[in-house]
Design a protein around this motif. Structure first.
Motif, short mmCIF file in Angstrom:
data_model
loop_
_atom_site.label_atom_id
_atom_site.label_comp_id
_atom_site.label_asym_id
_atom_site.label_seq_id
_atom_site.Cartn_x
_atom_site.Cartn_y
_atom_site.Cartn_z
N GLY A 1 0.84 -1.20 0.00
CA GLY A 1 0.00 0.00 0.00
C GLY A 1 0.87 1.25 0.00
O GLY A 1 2.09 1.18 0.13
N LEU A 2 0.20 2.38 -0.12
CA LEU A 2 0.90 3.66 -0.24
C LEU A 2 1.63 4.05 1.03
O LEU A 2 1.33 3.54 2.12
CB LEU A 2 -0.11 4.76 -0.56
CG LEU A 2 -0.51 4.97 -2.01
CD1 LEU A 2 -1.57 6.06 -2.08
CD2 LEU A 2 0.69 5.38 -2.87
N MET A 3 2.54 4.99 0.88
CA MET A 3 3.21 5.60 2.04
C MET A 3 2.15 6.12 3.00
O MET A 3 1.19 6.76 2.56
CB MET A 3 4.07 6.78 1.55
CG MET A 3 5.16 6.37 0.59
SD MET A 3 5.96 7.79 -0.22
CE MET A 3 4.86 8.06 -1.62
N GLY A 4 2.33 5.84 4.27
CA GLY A 4 1.37 6.33 5.26
C GLY A 4 0.19 5.41 5.50
O GLY A 4 -0.66 5.70 6.34
N GLY B 1 7.98 -1.48 0.72
CA GLY B 1 7.86 -0.07 0.36
C GLY B 1 6.70 0.10 -0.63
O GLY B 1 6.37 -0.83 -1.39
N GLY B 2 6.11 1.29 -0.60
CA GLY B 2 4.91 1.54 -1.40
C GLY B 2 5.02 1.27 -2.89
O GLY B 2 4.02 0.99 -3.54
N GLY B 3 6.25 1.36 -3.44
CA GLY B 3 6.38 1.17 -4.88
C GLY B 3 6.81 -0.24 -5.27
O GLY B 3 6.90 -0.56 -6.47
N GLY C 1 11.75 12.28 4.82
CA GLY C 1 12.42 10.98 4.66
C GLY C 1 11.80 10.14 3.56
O GLY C 1 12.19 9.01 3.34
N ARG C 2 10.81 10.73 2.84
CA ARG C 2 10.22 10.02 1.71
C ARG C 2 10.45 10.87 0.46
O ARG C 2 9.74 11.86 0.22
CB ARG C 2 8.73 9.78 1.94
CG ARG C 2 8.46 8.75 3.05
CD ARG C 2 6.98 8.58 3.23
NE ARG C 2 6.63 7.43 4.03
CZ ARG C 2 6.26 7.49 5.31
NH1 ARG C 2 6.24 8.65 5.93
NH2 ARG C 2 5.93 6.40 5.96
N PRO C 3 11.43 10.48 -0.34
CA PRO C 3 11.82 11.33 -1.49
C PRO C 3 10.67 11.66 -2.43
O PRO C 3 10.68 12.71 -3.06
CB PRO C 3 12.89 10.49 -2.20
CG PRO C 3 13.39 9.54 -1.17
CD PRO C 3 12.27 9.28 -0.22
N LEU C 4 9.67 10.78 -2.54
CA LEU C 4 8.58 11.07 -3.48
C LEU C 4 7.60 12.12 -2.92
O LEU C 4 6.75 12.60 -3.64
CB LEU C 4 7.80 9.79 -3.83
CG LEU C 4 8.60 8.68 -4.51
CD1 LEU C 4 7.68 7.54 -4.92
CD2 LEU C 4 9.35 9.19 -5.74
N LEU C 5 7.76 12.45 -1.62
CA LEU C 5 6.86 13.44 -1.02
C LEU C 5 7.60 14.67 -0.49
O LEU C 5 7.00 15.73 -0.36
CB LEU C 5 6.09 12.82 0.15
CG LEU C 5 5.09 11.70 -0.18
CD1 LEU C 5 4.45 11.19 1.11
CD2 LEU C 5 4.01 12.19 -1.14
C1 S3P Z 1 8.03 4.58 -1.85
C2 S3P Z 1 7.63 4.29 -0.57
C3 S3P Z 1 8.55 4.31 0.58
C4 S3P Z 1 9.99 4.01 0.11
C5 S3P Z 1 10.39 4.96 -0.99
C6 S3P Z 1 9.44 4.88 -2.20
C7 S3P Z 1 7.01 4.55 -2.94
O1 S3P Z 1 8.17 3.31 1.53
O2 S3P Z 1 10.11 2.68 -0.31
O3 S3P Z 1 10.42 6.25 -0.46
O4 S3P Z 1 7.39 4.47 -4.12
O5 S3P Z 1 5.79 4.56 -2.62
P1 S3P Z 1 6.88 3.42 2.51
O6 S3P Z 1 5.70 3.03 1.70
O7 S3P Z 1 7.18 2.43 3.57
O8 S3P Z 1 6.83 4.83 3.01
#
Ligand code: S3P
Length: 186
Positions: free
Chosen positions: A14-17, A84-86, A121-125
């Protein structure tokens, strides 16, 4: 972990958060299983934080390390895993994770996700002004990959981590082979 036959891995996606790491830790504790978090495994392997990896090697470099972490973690059963979310955007990762585990999608309202991703700490955000809009966009872009990878979807909006863990356990207890006979579900 069971000494009989370890159950399949419970894999949170699932997504971040969405609460994958927090809920994963609770689940692992309740089941007496080890907990693995691919973000942490990547950081340990690279001896660098995720933002540093993105800066040095770009997202591509990060995804390579993430795929290696997924391969390693999916080699064993009897764990609770948060990816991780991706991670599940790469079909090869989904194949690996499914070989030894069942994937549960923690879904949530972008408003909740934005609230839970306030720390950096989340480069995509990081540096994004409207996190909620960005998360909504990511949620739509990833919806197909997330739902096709998942064996089950749980809406985590407005629920505490303990309540989400309850919902995962209730579902898991009904899946043949996911939990082993001696694992407590209460
Ligand atoms: C990402 C989610 C992050 C981490 C990275 C990329 C993503 O993990 O793997 O910053 O692409 O959604 P969390 O989902 O644990 O925050």
């Amino acid at each position: 972990m069971s000494l009989i036959t370890p159950g399949r891995n419970v894999v949170l996606i699932g997504l971040m958060g969405a609460g994958k790491s927090t809920v994963g830790r609770i689940l692992a504790k309740r089941l007496g299983r080890p907990f693995a978090d691919t973000d942490k495994l990547v950081e340990r392997a690279a001896k660098a934080s995720i933002p540093e990896i993105f800066e040095r090697e770009g997202e591509r470099g990060f995804r390579r390390l993430e795929a290696a972490a997924v391969r390693n973690v999916a080699a064993l059963r009897g764990q609770v895993i948060a990816v991780g979310g991706g991670a599940v955007l790469d079909p090869a990762n989904v194949t690996q994770l499914r070989a030894t585990g069942d994937l549960v999608l923690l879904d949530a309202d972008p408003k909740d996700l934005a609230q839970r991703t306030r720390r950096r700490g989340r480069p995509l955000l990081d540096g994004v002004e409207d996190r909620e809009a960005r998360l909504l966009q990511l949620r739509s872009a990833r919806a197909a990959a997330y739902t096709s990878a998942a064996a089950h979807v749980i809406d985590s909006s407005g629920r505490s981590p303990d309540e989400i863990a309850d919902a995962v356990l209730l579902w898991a207890s009904r899946q043949p082979g996911l939990l082993s006979r001696d694992e407590p579900v209460a």
